[in-house]
Design an enzyme around this catalytic site. Sequence first.
Site, short mmCIF file in Angstrom:
data_model
loop_
_atom_site.label_atom_id
_atom_site.label_comp_id
_atom_site.label_asym_id
_atom_site.label_seq_id
_atom_site.Cartn_x
_atom_site.Cartn_y
_atom_site.Cartn_z
CB CYS A 53 -0.90 -0.06 1.27
SG CYS A 53 -2.04 1.47 1.56
CB CYS A 56 -0.39 2.17 5.54
SG CYS A 56 -0.92 0.84 5.28
CB CYS A 102 -4.93 -0.72 2.35
SG CYS A 102 -3.65 -1.05 3.70
CB CYS A 105 -4.32 2.84 5.93
SG CYS A 105 -4.08 2.78 4.20
CB CYS A 127 -9.22 -4.23 -11.49
SG CYS A 127 -9.14 -2.73 -12.84
#
Length: 138
Positions: A53, A56, A102, A105, A127
């Site tokens: 991510c 984070c 995510c 976060c 995607c």
Amino acid sequence: MTDSTKQYAVEKSDAEWKAQLSPAEFQVLRKAGTERPFTGEYTDTKTTGVYKCRACDAELFRSDTKFDSHCGWPSFFAPLAEERVDYITDTTLGMKRVEVRCANCGSHLGHVFEGEGYGTPTDQRYCINSVSLTLQPE
């Protein structure tokens, strides 16, 4: 599906996210935007490693689950582990889709699509916006 009011391990104000992220990253990660197809940094990447991510640094996808779906965004057939992502029902744009966030976060990553004959072990296509990810090469 995950409750869209979930408390995340990493929580920041919009001002804090804006200070950390570029305008494009903020628009996608925090406002559930999308990058234009076929423009993302990782659309055609074949590098071996772990995708994290961008907000984070949580590990989300492995390169061995990435495949070329010709959709214009990086595609994966599974997350690194199910608990690494959250799923939210998305009814924007007049359709019902499943948003992927995510789990650490709450940042928007993209959408997951199922049952469309992708020829992958899961028959799923995550995607994901390149701008939502960073790649840590092995």
